[in-house]
Design a protein around this motif. Structure first.
Motif, PDB file in Angstrom:
ATOM      1  N   ARG A 123       0.841  -1.208   0.000  1.00 43.69           N
ATOM      2  CA  ARG A 123       0.000   0.000   0.000  1.00 43.69           C
ATOM      3  C   ARG A 123       0.875   1.258   0.000  1.00 43.69           C
ATOM      4  NH1 ARG A 123      -3.174  -3.217   3.604  1.00 43.69           N
ATOM      5  NH2 ARG A 123      -2.229  -2.229   5.424  1.00 43.69           N
ATOM      6  N   GLU A 124       1.934   1.253   0.800  1.00 42.51           N
ATOM      7  CA  GLU A 124       2.841   2.399   0.817  1.00 42.51           C
ATOM      8  C   GLU A 124       3.464   2.629  -0.550  1.00 42.51           C
ATOM      9  OE1 GLU A 124       5.731   1.883   3.858  1.00 42.51           O
ATOM     10  OE2 GLU A 124       4.302   2.104   5.506  1.00 42.51           O
ATOM     11  N   LEU A 125       3.835   1.540  -1.211  1.00 40.15           N
ATOM     12  CA  LEU A 125       4.446   1.669  -2.533  1.00 40.15           C
ATOM     13  C   LEU A 125       3.468   2.269  -3.532  1.00 40.15           C
ATOM     14  CD1 LEU A 125       6.879   1.174  -4.318  1.00 40.15           C
ATOM     15  CD2 LEU A 125       6.059  -1.161  -4.689  1.00 40.15           C
ATOM     16  N   THR A 126       2.204   1.895  -3.429  1.00 42.69           N
ATOM     17  CA  THR A 126       1.193   2.468  -4.320  1.00 42.69           C
ATOM     18  C   THR A 126       1.071   3.971  -4.098  1.00 42.69           C
ATOM     19  OG1 THR A 126      -0.055   0.392  -4.384  1.00 42.69           O
ATOM     20  CG2 THR A 126      -1.237   2.413  -4.973  1.00 42.69           C
ATOM     21  N   VAL A 127       0.994   4.382  -2.836  1.00 41.01           N
ATOM     22  CA  VAL A 127       0.868   5.808  -2.521  1.00 41.01           C
ATOM     23  C   VAL A 127       2.110   6.568  -2.975  1.00 41.01           C
ATOM     24  CG1 VAL A 127       0.661   7.487  -0.645  1.00 41.01           C
ATOM     25  CG2 VAL A 127      -0.699   5.392  -0.593  1.00 41.01           C
ATOM     26  N   LEU A 128       3.286   6.015  -2.695  1.00 38.10           N
ATOM     27  CA  LEU A 128       4.522   6.683  -3.099  1.00 38.10           C
ATOM     28  C   LEU A 128       4.639   6.751  -4.620  1.00 38.10           C
ATOM     29  CD1 LEU A 128       6.997   5.099  -0.527  1.00 38.10           C
ATOM     30  CD2 LEU A 128       6.342   7.507  -0.647  1.00 38.10           C
ATOM     31  N   GLY A 129       4.197   5.704  -5.302  1.00 36.64           N
ATOM     32  CA  GLY A 129       4.259   5.720  -6.760  1.00 36.64           C
ATOM     33  C   GLY A 129       3.382   6.803  -7.368  1.00 36.64           C
ATOM     34  N   GLU A 162       2.456   9.583  -5.862  1.00 41.94           N
ATOM     35  CA  GLU A 162       3.053  10.881  -5.555  1.00 41.94           C
ATOM     36  C   GLU A 162       4.297  11.129  -6.397  1.00 41.94           C
ATOM     37  OE1 GLU A 162       3.480  14.535  -3.281  1.00 41.94           O
ATOM     38  OE2 GLU A 162       1.908  13.259  -4.129  1.00 41.94           O
ATOM     39  N   ALA A 163       5.082  10.097  -6.641  1.00 41.54           N
ATOM     40  CA  ALA A 163       6.273  10.258  -7.477  1.00 41.54           C
ATOM     41  C   ALA A 163       5.898  10.665  -8.896  1.00 41.54           C
ATOM     42  CB  ALA A 163       7.077   8.955  -7.496  1.00 41.54           C
ATOM     43  N   GLU A 164       4.847  10.076  -9.431  1.00 42.23           N
ATOM     44  CA  GLU A 164       4.395  10.460 -10.773  1.00 42.23           C
ATOM     45  C   GLU A 164       3.939  11.917 -10.794  1.00 42.23           C
ATOM     46  OE1 GLU A 164       1.416   7.824 -12.171  1.00 42.23           O
ATOM     47  OE2 GLU A 164       2.735   6.072 -12.251  1.00 42.23           O
ATOM     48  N   ARG A 165       3.216  12.319  -9.756  1.00 39.27           N
ATOM     49  CA  ARG A 165       2.749  13.712  -9.698  1.00 39.27           C
ATOM     50  C   ARG A 165       3.934  14.676  -9.620  1.00 39.27           C
ATOM     51  NH1 ARG A 165       1.905  17.888  -6.427  1.00 39.27           N
ATOM     52  NH2 ARG A 165       2.874  16.863  -4.632  1.00 39.27           N
ATOM     53  N   LEU A 166       4.911  14.335  -8.793  1.00 43.09           N
ATOM     54  CA  LEU A 166       6.064  15.215  -8.622  1.00 43.09           C
ATOM     55  C   LEU A 166       6.939  15.236  -9.876  1.00 43.09           C
ATOM     56  CD1 LEU A 166       7.011  14.352  -4.943  1.00 43.09           C
ATOM     57  CD2 LEU A 166       6.017  16.482  -5.786  1.00 43.09           C
ATOM     58  N   ASN A 167       7.054  14.116 -10.560  1.00 44.52           N
ATOM     59  CA  ASN A 167       7.805  14.110 -11.816  1.00 44.52           C
ATOM     60  C   ASN A 167       7.142  15.006 -12.857  1.00 44.52           C
ATOM     61  OD1 ASN A 167       9.922  12.404 -11.127  1.00 44.52           O
ATOM     62  ND2 ASN A 167       8.745  10.553 -11.572  1.00 44.52           N
ATOM     63  N   ALA A 168       5.815  14.944 -12.915  1.00 40.66           N
ATOM     64  CA  ALA A 168       5.097  15.831 -13.835  1.00 40.66           C
ATOM     65  C   ALA A 168       5.296  17.289 -13.452  1.00 40.66           C
ATOM     66  CB  ALA A 168       3.606  15.473 -13.840  1.00 40.66           C
ATOM     67  N   GLU A 169       5.278  17.568 -12.140  1.00 44.98           N
ATOM     68  CA  GLU A 169       5.496  18.941 -11.675  1.00 44.98           C
ATOM     69  C   GLU A 169       6.905  19.406 -12.006  1.00 44.98           C
ATOM     70  OE1 GLU A 169       4.679  22.599  -9.802  1.00 44.98           O
ATOM     71  OE2 GLU A 169       3.394  20.984 -10.568  1.00 44.98           O
ATOM     72  N   ALA A 170       7.890  18.534 -11.836  1.00 42.76           N
ATOM     73  CA  ALA A 170       9.271  18.904 -12.163  1.00 42.76           C
ATOM     74  C   ALA A 170       9.421  19.188 -13.657  1.00 42.76           C
ATOM     75  CB  ALA A 170      10.222  17.788 -11.731  1.00 42.76           C
TER      76      ALA A 170
END
Length: 215
Positions: free
Chosen positions: A35-41, A43-51
């Motif tokens: 579950r943590e990996l799903t949440v982190l994944g 958020e990582a996609e969102r932050l990569n798009a933001e970057a």
């Protein structure tokens, strides 16, 4: 000598109970990590798009600032640009957030010092435009730096979580299941042998060995 990764437990039913408890706890931990990996994944996609988005805005702002500086340089020269430069450097205030105990940057305030009221304003409108463009480029650079840093932190944590989950799923849980199956097999074998001995002890043909009676 025990094999690497072998699970050590007491013999008998006490060992079986311990193995079942360990297996249940480990499987629950694996589900939590998943579950943590799903949440982190996510958020990582969102932050990569933001970057990526902030990087585009920063490069565009930098190109715009360079064009206006070039134009101002043609009108007032390099010395005029130096004289019109804002005093001091930028002041950056970093904001952070937390996700599942992981802290990472979430925003930034970037301020360039204003001119002193007593200072003379830029002598040419081109310098005013260039100064404004430079301020915007610096702010966009700060936002891009923060977005990039946040994306790296979350991606790194996601990778660590993925490794921990893989270790549980591919090593620890199979080892516990194998140990549990072995412990149950040994108990079944012992109980079977004990049953044979009891039948032999109560059999009229006690002179025969248990194996011979089985035959």
């Amino acid at each position: 000598m025990r094999a690497p990764g072998a699970v050590r437990t007491p013999p008998g039913r006490a060992g079986v109970q311990m193995l079942r408890q360990r297996l249940a706890v480990t499987e629950a931990g694996a589900r939590l990590l998943a579950r943590e990996l799903t949440v982190l994944g996510i958020e990582a996609e969102r932050l990569n798009a933001e970057a990526t988005a902030t990087g585009g805005r920063w490069h565009e702002a930098a190109r715009r600032a360079q064009r206006r500086l070039d134009r101002a340089g043609q009108l007032v020269g390099d010395r005029g640009i130096r004289l019109a430069a804002p005093p001091g450097g930028a002041e950056v205030t970093l904001h952070t957030t937390m996700l599942m105990a992981l802290r990472y940057p979430d925003g930034v305030d970037c301020d360039l010092p204003d001119r002193s009221p007593a200072a003379s304003p830029p002598a040419d409108a081109a310098l005013v435009d260039a100064e404004r463009a430079v301020r915007e480029a610096v702010a966009e650079a700060a936002r891009h730096a923060v977005a990039t840093r946040a994306a790296r932190i979350v991606a790194h944590e996601a990778e660590l979580t993925r490794q921990r989950l893989r270790a549980l799923e591919h090593r620890r849980i199979p080892a516990l299941r194998e140990a549990l199956a072995g412990a149950l097999a040994r108990i079944e074998e012992a109980e079977s042998a004990d049953a044979v001995l009891r039948r032999w002890a109560t059999s009229p043909a006690r002179g025969l060995s248990p194996l011979a009676q089985e035959l």
